[in-house]
Design a protein around this motif. Structure first.
Motif, short mmCIF file in Angstrom:
data_model
loop_
_atom_site.label_atom_id
_atom_site.label_comp_id
_atom_site.label_asym_id
_atom_site.label_seq_id
_atom_site.Cartn_x
_atom_site.Cartn_y
_atom_site.Cartn_z
N SER A 10 0.64 -8.14 -2.63
CA SER A 10 -0.18 -6.88 -3.06
C SER A 10 1.19 -6.13 -3.53
O SER A 10 1.59 -5.15 -4.08
N LYS A 14 3.59 -3.48 -6.51
CA LYS A 14 3.85 -2.30 -6.35
C LYS A 14 5.25 -2.23 -6.35
O LYS A 14 5.40 -1.33 -7.10
N THR A 23 3.70 3.43 -15.04
CA THR A 23 2.92 3.33 -14.99
C THR A 23 1.78 2.70 -14.01
O THR A 23 1.69 1.86 -14.72
N LEU A 24 0.70 2.65 -13.47
CA LEU A 24 -0.06 1.85 -13.54
C LEU A 24 -0.53 1.63 -14.87
O LEU A 24 -1.23 0.10 -15.27
N LYS A 35 -6.60 -1.17 -15.23
CA LYS A 35 -5.68 0.24 -14.16
C LYS A 35 -6.37 0.06 -13.17
O LYS A 35 -5.81 -0.07 -11.93
N GLY A 36 -7.82 0.43 -13.11
CA GLY A 36 -8.50 -0.39 -11.54
C GLY A 36 -7.78 -1.25 -10.74
O GLY A 36 -7.92 -1.44 -9.49
N SER A 39 -4.74 -1.30 -8.99
CA SER A 39 -4.52 -0.07 -7.89
C SER A 39 -5.45 -1.52 -6.56
O SER A 39 -4.93 -0.81 -5.88
N GLN A 40 -6.32 -1.73 -7.30
CA GLN A 40 -6.88 -2.24 -6.65
C GLN A 40 -6.12 -3.16 -5.05
O GLN A 40 -6.22 -3.25 -4.37
N GLU A 42 -3.15 -3.54 -5.98
CA GLU A 42 -1.09 -2.28 -5.11
C GLU A 42 -2.18 -2.21 -3.13
O GLU A 42 -1.55 -2.42 -3.09
N ASN A 43 -3.18 -1.91 -3.60
CA ASN A 43 -3.90 -1.27 -2.08
C ASN A 43 -4.61 -2.14 -1.62
O ASN A 43 -5.16 -1.98 -0.09
N LYS A 91 -3.37 5.74 -2.19
CA LYS A 91 -4.36 4.95 -2.86
C LYS A 91 -4.00 5.88 -4.61
O LYS A 91 -3.79 7.21 -4.31
N GLU A 92 -4.62 5.09 -5.30
CA GLU A 92 -4.03 5.64 -6.43
C GLU A 92 -5.40 7.21 -6.55
O GLU A 92 -6.93 7.16 -6.38
#
Length: 188
Positions: A10, A14, A23-24, A35-36, A39-40, A42-43, A91-92
């Motif tokens: 992860s 990132k 960007t995402l 994109k979601g 983000s999940q 990466e976090n 977090k995004e």
């Protein structure tokens, strides 16, 4: 995959994304992954399938051997993390939520992720869910925790444990930051 390996993957996604200036949304467009989902991943809230992971790594234009270099499943028996080595992340879609991850380990088919959260005054984020049980300990300040349409006010020294699959969000209405210790318990 072990928890430490997942978190390292992860972090690397990132890091390569930000190093490339993507960007995402740009990475999503290049990889064909939403994109979601990126983000999940990466976090550390979602584990990518092999196909998704390969799509992302390919879009980042990173050689696979370079991407996976030095990732190991070996767990240390004694772990010391100095404050200046905590992994900072945000977090995004949030503002004023400053996380510091200082430990993630897999323990008997469960991953434990421990972070500090500094919640700035008037910070904002939509309610979210996680695939973990969550423990919160308020180190300083005050926070209102909205969980499944109920509000719980927590002050310094208070703690909270709940099923993260319930929609939730902390809200700091005070004029001072709220600092909390968070422990996530993920089932593998």
């Amino acid at each position: 995959m072990e928890g430490v390996v997942i978190l390292e993957i992860s972090k690397r996604i990132k890091q390569y994304r930000t190093d490339n200036g993507f960007t995402l949304q740009e990475l999503a467009d290049l990889s064909g992954v939403t994109k979601g989902m990126i983000s999940q991943i990466e976090n550390g809230r979602s584990i990518p399938s092999l196909t998704v992971l390969l799509s992302i790594v390919t879009a980042l234009q990173v050689n696979l051997s370079e991407f996976f270099k030095d990732i190991s499943q070996e767990e240390e028996l004694v772990i010391i993390k100095r404050k200046d080595t905590y992994d900072q992340f945000q977090k995004e879609g949030s503002s004023g939520f400053l996380y510091e991850r200082f430990l993630t380990r897999t323990i008997k088919n469960s991953t434990v992720d421990i972070v500090f959260l500094t919640l700035e005054p008037n910070s904002y984020r939509d309610q979210v869910t996680t695939d973990a049980y969550e423990y919160k300990y308020i180190l300083s300040g005050e926070v209102d925790y909205l969980i499944a349409n109920e509000t719980y006010t927590l002050k310094e020294g208070d703690s909270l444990f709940f099923d993260g699959r319930l929609k939730h969000v902390p809200v700091n209405k005070s004029s001072k930051p709220c600092k909390m210790l968070i422990v996530y318990f993920f089932d593998n």
